[in-house]
Design a protein around this motif. Structure first.
Motif, PDB file in Angstrom:
ATOM      1  N   LYS A   1      61.503  13.731  66.407  1.00  0.00           N
ATOM      2  CA  LYS A   1      61.508  13.038  67.694  1.00  0.00           C
ATOM      3  C   LYS A   1      62.135  13.964  68.732  1.00  0.00           C
ATOM      4  O   LYS A   1      63.180  14.572  68.468  1.00  0.00           O
ATOM      5  CB  LYS A   1      62.324  11.745  67.600  1.00  0.00           C
ATOM      6  CG  LYS A   1      62.447  10.986  68.913  1.00  0.00           C
ATOM      7  CD  LYS A   1      63.317   9.748  68.779  1.00  0.00           C
ATOM      8  CE  LYS A   1      64.793  10.104  68.841  1.00  0.00           C
ATOM      9  NZ  LYS A   1      65.655   8.895  68.923  1.00  0.00           N
TER      10      LYS A   1
ATOM     11  N   SER B   1      54.847   7.643  71.818  1.00  0.00           N
ATOM     12  CA  SER B   1      56.031   7.334  72.613  1.00  0.00           C
ATOM     13  C   SER B   1      57.032   6.544  71.769  1.00  0.00           C
ATOM     14  O   SER B   1      56.670   5.588  71.069  1.00  0.00           O
ATOM     15  CB  SER B   1      55.641   6.531  73.851  1.00  0.00           C
ATOM     16  OG  SER B   1      56.787   6.040  74.520  1.00  0.00           O
ATOM     17  N   THR B   2      58.293   6.957  71.846  1.00  0.00           N
ATOM     18  CA  THR B   2      59.317   6.247  71.072  1.00  0.00           C
ATOM     19  C   THR B   2      59.486   4.815  71.566  1.00  0.00           C
ATOM     20  O   THR B   2      59.886   3.936  70.798  1.00  0.00           O
ATOM     21  CB  THR B   2      60.666   6.980  71.166  1.00  0.00           C
ATOM     22  OG1 THR B   2      61.052   7.081  72.546  1.00  0.00           O
ATOM     23  CG2 THR B   2      60.568   8.369  70.563  1.00  0.00           C
ATOM     24  N   SER B   3      59.183   4.576  72.836  1.00  0.00           N
ATOM     25  CA  SER B   3      59.351   3.227  73.385  1.00  0.00           C
ATOM     26  C   SER B   3      58.410   2.224  72.721  1.00  0.00           C
ATOM     27  O   SER B   3      58.690   1.027  72.696  1.00  0.00           O
ATOM     28  CB  SER B   3      59.119   3.237  74.896  1.00  0.00           C
ATOM     29  OG  SER B   3      57.791   3.636  75.196  1.00  0.00           O
TER      30      SER B   3
ATOM     31  N   GLN C   1      60.352   2.083  68.841  1.00  0.00           N
ATOM     32  CA  GLN C   1      61.793   1.926  68.642  1.00  0.00           C
ATOM     33  C   GLN C   1      62.224   0.474  68.451  1.00  0.00           C
ATOM     34  O   GLN C   1      63.030   0.166  67.557  1.00  0.00           O
ATOM     35  CB  GLN C   1      62.555   2.549  69.817  1.00  0.00           C
ATOM     36  CG  GLN C   1      64.042   2.758  69.547  1.00  0.00           C
ATOM     37  CD  GLN C   1      64.301   3.857  68.525  1.00  0.00           C
ATOM     38  OE1 GLN C   1      63.682   4.911  68.586  1.00  0.00           O
ATOM     39  NE2 GLN C   1      65.193   3.600  67.577  1.00  0.00           N
TER      40      GLN C   1
ATOM     41  N   ALA D   1      65.977  14.218  65.346  1.00  0.00           N
ATOM     42  CA  ALA D   1      65.753  14.383  66.784  1.00  0.00           C
ATOM     43  C   ALA D   1      66.003  15.833  67.190  1.00  0.00           C
ATOM     44  O   ALA D   1      66.849  16.520  66.615  1.00  0.00           O
ATOM     45  CB  ALA D   1      66.668  13.449  67.571  1.00  0.00           C
TER      46      ALA D   1
ATOM     47  N   GLN E   1      69.507   5.358  69.557  1.00  0.00           N
ATOM     48  CA  GLN E   1      68.562   6.418  69.893  1.00  0.00           C
ATOM     49  C   GLN E   1      69.248   7.745  70.205  1.00  0.00           C
ATOM     50  O   GLN E   1      68.593   8.704  70.611  1.00  0.00           O
ATOM     51  CB  GLN E   1      67.705   5.994  71.091  1.00  0.00           C
ATOM     52  CG  GLN E   1      66.887   4.742  70.830  1.00  0.00           C
ATOM     53  CD  GLN E   1      65.926   4.434  71.949  1.00  0.00           C
ATOM     54  OE1 GLN E   1      65.273   5.331  72.491  1.00  0.00           O
ATOM     55  NE2 GLN E   1      65.819   3.158  72.307  1.00  0.00           N
ATOM     56  N   ARG E   2      70.597   7.800  70.053  1.00  0.00           N
ATOM     57  CA  ARG E   2      71.320   9.023  70.414  1.00  0.00           C
ATOM     58  C   ARG E   2      71.656   9.880  69.192  1.00  0.00           C
ATOM     59  O   ARG E   2      72.063  11.026  69.330  1.00  0.00           O
ATOM     60  CB  ARG E   2      72.605   8.667  71.158  1.00  0.00           C
ATOM     61  CG  ARG E   2      72.359   7.904  72.459  1.00  0.00           C
ATOM     62  CD  ARG E   2      73.671   7.568  73.143  1.00  0.00           C
ATOM     63  NE  ARG E   2      74.444   8.759  73.477  1.00  0.00           N
ATOM     64  CZ  ARG E   2      74.247   9.515  74.560  1.00  0.00           C
ATOM     65  NH1 ARG E   2      73.298   9.179  75.427  1.00  0.00           N
ATOM     66  NH2 ARG E   2      74.988  10.579  74.798  1.00  0.00           N
TER      67      ARG E   2
ATOM     68  N   LYS F   1      61.001  11.809  74.673  1.00  0.00           N
ATOM     69  CA  LYS F   1      60.946  10.511  73.997  1.00  0.00           C
ATOM     70  C   LYS F   1      59.603  10.274  73.303  1.00  0.00           C
ATOM     71  O   LYS F   1      58.938   9.268  73.509  1.00  0.00           O
ATOM     72  CB  LYS F   1      61.246   9.383  74.986  1.00  0.00           C
ATOM     73  CG  LYS F   1      62.641   9.463  75.579  1.00  0.00           C
ATOM     74  CD  LYS F   1      62.917   8.307  76.541  1.00  0.00           C
ATOM     75  CE  LYS F   1      64.341   8.424  77.089  1.00  0.00           C
ATOM     76  NZ  LYS F   1      64.648   7.346  78.057  1.00  0.00           N
TER      77      LYS F   1
ATOM     78  N   PHE G   1      64.185  14.363  72.104  1.00  0.00           N
ATOM     79  CA  PHE G   1      65.081  13.536  72.907  1.00  0.00           C
ATOM     80  C   PHE G   1      64.555  13.316  74.330  1.00  0.00           C
ATOM     81  O   PHE G   1      64.373  12.196  74.785  1.00  0.00           O
ATOM     82  CB  PHE G   1      66.470  14.191  72.983  1.00  0.00           C
ATOM     83  CG  PHE G   1      67.396  13.772  71.879  1.00  0.00           C
ATOM     84  CD1 PHE G   1      67.505  12.447  71.489  1.00  0.00           C
ATOM     85  CD2 PHE G   1      68.185  14.707  71.227  1.00  0.00           C
ATOM     86  CE1 PHE G   1      68.362  12.060  70.478  1.00  0.00           C
ATOM     87  CE2 PHE G   1      69.055  14.332  70.213  1.00  0.00           C
ATOM     88  CZ  PHE G   1      69.140  13.010  69.837  1.00  0.00           C
ATOM     89  N   ASN G   2      64.313  14.430  75.045  1.00  0.00           N
ATOM     90  CA  ASN G   2      64.021  14.338  76.482  1.00  0.00           C
ATOM     91  C   ASN G   2      62.689  13.665  76.777  1.00  0.00           C
ATOM     92  O   ASN G   2      62.578  12.835  77.677  1.00  0.00           O
ATOM     93  CB  ASN G   2      64.040  15.736  77.114  1.00  0.00           C
ATOM     94  CG  ASN G   2      65.431  16.342  77.090  1.00  0.00           C
ATOM     95  OD1 ASN G   2      66.198  16.078  76.167  1.00  0.00           O
ATOM     96  ND2 ASN G   2      65.758  17.144  78.092  1.00  0.00           N
TER      97      ASN G   2
END
Length: 694
Positions: free
Chosen positions: A56, A99-101, A104, A12, A112-113, A61, A58-59
């Motif tokens: 990936k 999109s990670t959504s 994931q 990430a 996800q952090r 996503k 972060f912001n």
């Protein structure tokens, strides 16, 4: 788990520009090839060289790319402390983000952090599959385009230093007009004029600047004819034509300057002001594409492109933009400029272009123009094509230029030959031919491969190499000029059916169901093993078969003056896509120059003369379009015209030297000898007619 086993991870990072100078934003990863961690980042010691990572942000996503770890973990001392980093290789920024959504919830690790997350190979492939699922260009296709682009830009046919100098000059000249439009001092004379009144600075006047002066650097934009600029100064230098005021059948008006100026200020000036003023590009696109009171739409598009040279490619044709858009995007953009902007965005990402170098945008425009014209000849859906039409219409020129582009110097990937009446099956596929003399003086005969069979073998070998290297097979092109001069049914024999797309040899998948035996297969099978292996296209259990690989494209060319399409039997005709090539008057207008490449001032009159002559030949003489002259005949004016004005004497010279002998031969088939001179005199008068009124 073995050290040599490849593992997969998600790394990430922050988006590009989130933290200026940050080690771990997208921009710096792409620039340096390094990926940094703080020492306390979890899992930092797990990745190793040759492991595969997916990036990936972060912001935002999104998954945005991938890479391979090149070197083991290293340390770096900075003002902010000690960091560790991986050196990366094979960094690839994906053309399409994911999109990670969307993905994931399908991964085992839901945290996800974390900066580093281990994933399975199956999860890595799932991410790649989801990324490509709704996108037109697969990664393999992207790689093919990137390779073609890199090859193309490494060997430019233009002097790029000269193009850059012309670009800077054009921008300077454009700003001259732009400043006048913005400060309100732009007048009718700045918009439409004649060069004899203005000289050549800034292209003389805006319409000429947009249509002609900028053509080499910013591409060709066609108004159709000068009246589509809505108002134009007539050639008498005093009166004007306003398109909206013309009555049916009128080609020129007789409007005074005061009336023309009022029309210009109330209509044209407002359009130009909207396009050049500061403002949102999207709103300008909508304005241009929905404006119905200006006919030269391509010219307005070009005005916007020059004003925003990094937003668009320099292509204005609806047909070309639509074809490119459907192949590479296939979205729901509606207008030409919307599609143009979307294409530009895609290829800037795909080819990693910057926003400061115009030369790259110039090359991109030429690249896509050549690509579109190449695809128009032969593609996977239509692998067999015949270009036909009158002599001199650029059939051979188009094919050779297209092959030079698509093959990028690989001469072995195409072969060009010319058919003639004595060309046979033995020349084309295989046969018994003389091969020297024996010791006792007798002629020695051997079974040998024909030119097309040899070519098919080379194309098949390319497929086998591609299969081994896990890549797509490169296309091979077999080109036959004057294809109608041979007896095609005899030349192809039983192999004709193998030309069809559905009957090609699928080498990659080792599908031999479309292979056939030829009339010489049994003879090949009786030869020694060495000769059998050498001559057979494919041996299956000792039996010789022939096929045409799916990567072979067959292109024929013919002048239908010699032999009409109608003379081909149906079995031949239905296996080819037929593309008619007629005289291209735009080519005459754009490419016919005098002396050191200067434009003829009265090129429009010359184009009108060419059209009149061809119309006389096809309709009044009753010869039909196949007997019209192609543009290459008319372009010979560049060898005759010595001044910037084409004269009636120049017209007569060109007619007598290049057109009259051919036309006379055409006429012999229809008219008695006693009438030929009179017909030729009328043809010359028709050719000179647009100049007789001057």
């Amino acid at each position: 788990m073995s050290d040599k086993e490849v593992n997969y991870f998600i790394f990430a990072n922050k988006p590009k520009g989130t933290y200026e100078g940050s080690f771990w934003d997208t921009k710096n990863i792409l620039k340096t090839g390094n990926y940094y961690f703080e020492l306390n980042d979890g899992n930092v010691n797990k990745p190793k060289p040759e492991d595969v990572i997916v990036f990936k942000e972060f912001n935002t996503k999104v998954f945005w790319g991938e890479a391979v770890i090149e070197k083991p973990l290293e340390e770096k001392n900075t003002e902010d402390g000690v960091f560790v980093f991986f050196k990366l290789k094979s960094i690839k920024k994906w053309l399409y983000k994911l999109s990670t959504s969307e993905i994931q919830p399908k991964l085992d690790n839901q945290n996800q952090r974390l900066r580093i997350v281990g994933i399975s190979k199956e999860e890595y492939l799932l991410i790649k599959e989801e990324m490509e699922k709704n996108n037109v260009l697969s990664e393999k296709r992207q790689d093919e385009l990137i390779n073609l682009w890199n090859s193309y830009k490494s060997s430019p046919k233009e002097d790029l230093n000269q193009i850059e100098a012309e670009y800077q000059s054009i921008i300077t000249d454009f700003n001259f007009y732009k400043n006048k439009i913005e400060d309100g001092s732009f007048e009718l004379d700045d918009y439409t004029n004649v060069l004899s009144n203005t000289g050549s600075n800034q292209g003389g006047y805006l319409c000429n600047f947009l249509e002609r002066t900028t053509r080499r650097v910013f591409g060709s934009s066609k108004p159709g004819n000068a009246i589509n600029f809505e108002v134009k100064l007539n050639k008498d230098g005093h009166t004007y034509t306003i398109k909206q005021h013309l009555q049916r059948g009128e080609k020129e008006g007789n409007i005074d300057k005061e009336t023309a100026s009022v029309f210009f200020n109330d209509n044209i000036k407002k359009i130009l002001t909207t396009i050049v003023n500061e403002g949102n590009v999207e709103s300008k696109i909508e304005f241009i594409e929905t404006h119905d009171n200006y006919s030269a739409k391509q010219v307005l598009r070009k005005l916007l492109v020059i004003n925003h040279p990094f937003n668009f490619i320099n292509i204005y044709s609806d047909d070309v933009i639509n074809d490119l858009y459907e192949e590479f995007i296939g979205g729901n953009h509606y207008s030409n400029l919307e599609k143009n902007e979307a294409l530009t965005s895609i290829f800037v990402k795909l080819f990693s272009l910057d926003n400061t170098t115009f030369i790259e945008r110039f090359l991109l425009s030429r690249f896509l123009w050549n690509y579109a014209n190449t695809k128009g000849i032969a593609d996977e859906n239509s692998p067999n094509v015949i270009l036909y039409g009158p002599p001199g219409t650029g059939k051979t020129y188009q094919v050779t230029n297209s092959l030079d582009f698509v093959c990028q110097g690989e001469k072995t990937r195409y072969k060009i030959l010319q058919f003639h009446p004595s060309f046979t099956y033995e020349d084309f596929i295989e046969g018994i031919k003389p091969k020297g003399v024996t010791k006792d003086g007798n002629i020695k005969f051997e079974l040998v491969d024909g030119v097309f069979k040899l070519f098919c073998k080379e194309a098949k070998q390319e497929c086998l190499i591609a299969l081994k290297e896990n890549r797509a097979a490169k296309p091979y092109y077999f080109v036959v000029d004057e294809i109608n001069r041979a007896n095609l049914s005899s030349v192809f024999g039983e192999t004709l059916s193998r030309l069809e797309k559905d009957y090609r040899h699928d080498v990659i998948n080792n599908d031999t169901s479309n292979l056939i035996k030829t009339q010489y297969s049994s003879l090949i099978e009786q030869l020694s093993e060495d000769k059998k292996n050498k001559l057979a296209y494919e041996l299956i259990d000792g039996e010789a078969f022939f096929g045409i690989p799916s990567n072979v494209f067959f292109i024929g060319m013919m002048n239908d003056v010699d032999k009409s399409i109608d003379t081909f039997d149906l079995a031949l005709r239905r296996r080819f896509k037929w593309i008619r090539k007629d005289c291209d008057y735009n080519v005459i207008s754009d490419e016919t120059k005098y002396r050191n490449g200067g434009d003829f001032d009265n090129i429009e009159d010359y184009v009108a003369a060419c059209k009149k002559l061809n119309l006389y030949i096809s309709q009044e003489l009753g010869l039909g379009k196949s007997y019209e002259f192609g543009h290459s005949f008319f372009m010979k004016m560049k060898d005759i015209g010595k001044r910037s004005i084409i004269s009636k004497n120049n017209i007569k010279q060109l007619f007598d030297l290049y057109l009259k002998p051919t036309l006379k031969e055409y006429l012999r088939a229809l008219y008695p000898e006693s009438e030929l001179d009179a017909k030729l005199d009328i043809a010359l008068d028709t050719f000179k007619e647009p100049f007789s009124k001057k």
